[in-house]
Design a protein around this motif. Sequence first.
Motif, PDB file in Angstrom:
ATOM      1  N   LEU A  54       4.289   5.998  -1.179  1.00 19.79           N
ATOM      2  CA  LEU A  54       3.842   4.704   0.588  1.00 19.79           C
ATOM      3  C   LEU A  54       1.965   5.473   0.571  1.00 19.79           C
ATOM      4  CD1 LEU A  54       6.541   6.336   2.360  1.00 19.79           C
ATOM      5  CD2 LEU A  54       6.182   3.725   1.707  1.00 19.79           C
ATOM      6  N   ALA A  55       1.901   7.062   0.162  1.00 22.67           N
ATOM      7  CA  ALA A  55       0.463   7.147  -0.114  1.00 22.67           C
ATOM      8  C   ALA A  55      -0.728   6.447  -0.478  1.00 22.67           C
ATOM      9  CB  ALA A  55       0.008   8.763   0.009  1.00 22.67           C
ATOM     10  N   THR A  56      -0.108   6.197  -1.660  1.00 24.51           N
ATOM     11  CA  THR A  56      -1.222   4.810  -2.738  1.00 24.51           C
ATOM     12  C   THR A  56      -1.310   3.926  -2.381  1.00 24.51           C
ATOM     13  OG1 THR A  56      -0.085   6.137  -4.259  1.00 24.51           O
ATOM     14  CG2 THR A  56      -0.830   4.619  -5.118  1.00 24.51           C
ATOM     15  N   ALA A  57       0.193   3.367  -1.845  1.00 22.04           N
ATOM     16  CA  ALA A  57       0.471   2.133  -1.020  1.00 22.04           C
ATOM     17  C   ALA A  57      -0.705   1.756  -0.270  1.00 22.04           C
ATOM     18  CB  ALA A  57       1.826   1.848  -0.489  1.00 22.04           C
ATOM     19  N   VAL A 147      -0.971  -5.853  -2.647  1.00 22.95           N
ATOM     20  CA  VAL A 147      -0.969  -4.507  -3.270  1.00 22.95           C
ATOM     21  C   VAL A 147      -0.034  -3.457  -2.685  1.00 22.95           C
ATOM     22  CG1 VAL A 147      -2.053  -2.632  -3.148  1.00 22.95           C
ATOM     23  CG2 VAL A 147      -2.888  -4.496  -3.704  1.00 22.95           C
ATOM     24  N   PHE A 148       0.534  -3.482  -1.703  1.00 26.01           N
ATOM     25  CA  PHE A 148       1.107  -2.161  -0.840  1.00 26.01           C
ATOM     26  C   PHE A 148       2.883  -3.005  -1.058  1.00 26.01           C
ATOM     27  CE2 PHE A 148       3.988  -0.969   3.424  1.00 26.01           C
ATOM     28  CZ  PHE A 148       3.403   0.495   3.548  1.00 26.01           C
ATOM     29  N   GLY A 149       3.451  -4.232  -0.782  1.00 22.44           N
ATOM     30  CA  GLY A 149       4.647  -3.820  -1.595  1.00 22.44           C
ATOM     31  C   GLY A 149       4.884  -3.842  -2.682  1.00 22.44           C
ATOM     32  N   THR A 150       4.217  -4.071  -3.868  1.00 21.98           N
ATOM     33  CA  THR A 150       4.529  -4.052  -4.538  1.00 21.98           C
ATOM     34  C   THR A 150       4.558  -2.851  -5.810  1.00 21.98           C
ATOM     35  OG1 THR A 150       3.280  -6.089  -5.908  1.00 21.98           O
ATOM     36  CG2 THR A 150       3.355  -4.593  -7.318  1.00 21.98           C
ATOM     37  N   THR A 151       3.286  -2.078  -4.803  1.00 22.58           N
ATOM     38  CA  THR A 151       3.271  -0.852  -4.579  1.00 22.58           C
ATOM     39  C   THR A 151       4.637   0.273  -4.570  1.00 22.58           C
ATOM     40  OG1 THR A 151       0.930  -0.351  -4.548  1.00 22.58           O
ATOM     41  CG2 THR A 151       2.383   2.122  -4.565  1.00 22.58           C
ATOM     42  N   VAL A 152       5.264  -0.389  -3.404  1.00 22.71           N
ATOM     43  CA  VAL A 152       6.731   0.061  -3.115  1.00 22.71           C
ATOM     44  C   VAL A 152       7.299   0.443  -3.987  1.00 22.71           C
ATOM     45  CG1 VAL A 152       8.508  -0.519  -1.130  1.00 22.71           C
ATOM     46  CG2 VAL A 152       5.948   0.313  -0.736  1.00 22.71           C
ATOM     47  N   LEU A 153       7.413  -0.829  -4.655  1.00 18.83           N
ATOM     48  CA  LEU A 153       8.421  -1.453  -5.103  1.00 18.83           C
ATOM     49  C   LEU A 153       8.654  -0.363  -6.413  1.00 18.83           C
ATOM     50  CD1 LEU A 153      10.779  -3.757  -6.607  1.00 18.83           C
ATOM     51  CD2 LEU A 153       9.003  -4.802  -7.696  1.00 18.83           C
ATOM     52  N   PHE A 154       7.550  -0.701  -7.010  1.00 12.16           N
ATOM     53  CA  PHE A 154       8.090   0.567  -8.426  1.00 12.16           C
ATOM     54  C   PHE A 154       7.829   1.566  -7.978  1.00 12.16           C
ATOM     55  CE2 PHE A 154       3.808  -1.956 -10.288  1.00 12.16           C
ATOM     56  CZ  PHE A 154       4.913  -3.080 -10.765  1.00 12.16           C
ATOM     57  N   THR A 155       7.461   2.295  -7.119  1.00 11.55           N
ATOM     58  CA  THR A 155       8.060   3.369  -6.447  1.00 11.55           C
ATOM     59  C   THR A 155       9.563   3.804  -5.902  1.00 11.55           C
ATOM     60  OG1 THR A 155       5.591   4.031  -4.797  1.00 11.55           O
ATOM     61  CG2 THR A 155       7.734   5.506  -4.361  1.00 11.55           C
ATOM     62  N   ALA A 156      10.256   2.705  -5.496  1.00 10.59           N
ATOM     63  CA  ALA A 156      11.131   2.292  -5.440  1.00 10.59           C
ATOM     64  C   ALA A 156      12.226   2.781  -6.838  1.00 10.59           C
ATOM     65  CB  ALA A 156      11.773   1.521  -4.870  1.00 10.59           C
TER      66      ALA A 156
END
Length: 209
Positions: A54-57, A147-156
Amino acid sequence: MLTAAIAFASAALIINVVPGLDTLLVLRTSVAQGRSGGLAAASGILAGCCVWGLATAAGLTALLTASHVAYDVLRVCGAAYLVWLGATALWKARRKEAVQEAVPEPVAAATRFGAFRAGVGTNLLNPKAGVFYMSLVPQFMPHGAPVFGTTVLFTAIDLAELAVWYWVVSGAAAKLAERLRRPEVRRRLEQVAGVAFLGFAANLLADRA
């Protein structure tokens, strides 16, 4: 997006299964406290990874790569925490506390919380965990994707892979521990884990990324 997600999942899987600090913590806790303890430590690690993702996002982990001071502060704190974990493991082995028999549920619950807390601390105080997300995620970000949504997806995706991996590791370690009930064997395992934690601490202190 599907192609990017599959590519990221493949790269993250290779990185996740390579033995490292987090896997060592789950392994050692599973041997010492059983599978419930190992899963508690794994849950703490996953919570830490969630925070880093989340911090990365949000772009916060860019501070670790842009500011040497922020990176060094977190690096030194992480190394100090690893030294404490290593010293604790060696002290338990010295005091012959590596083997634990059945304990009352309140004590067992407190022990599991301690394992969870160790997982959170080990992950969040390791700046390399933040750099992992900051450096890997952008490489698989599709052009024009949010960016935010994709980062969250990759984190998941990464969290799901880690959850499965730690479930396997904790189960295997717990079964191994059941066969190695001799106090001397358990103490040797604690000693190995303690030395390994100290080694990770030294490596973190030597890192100048």
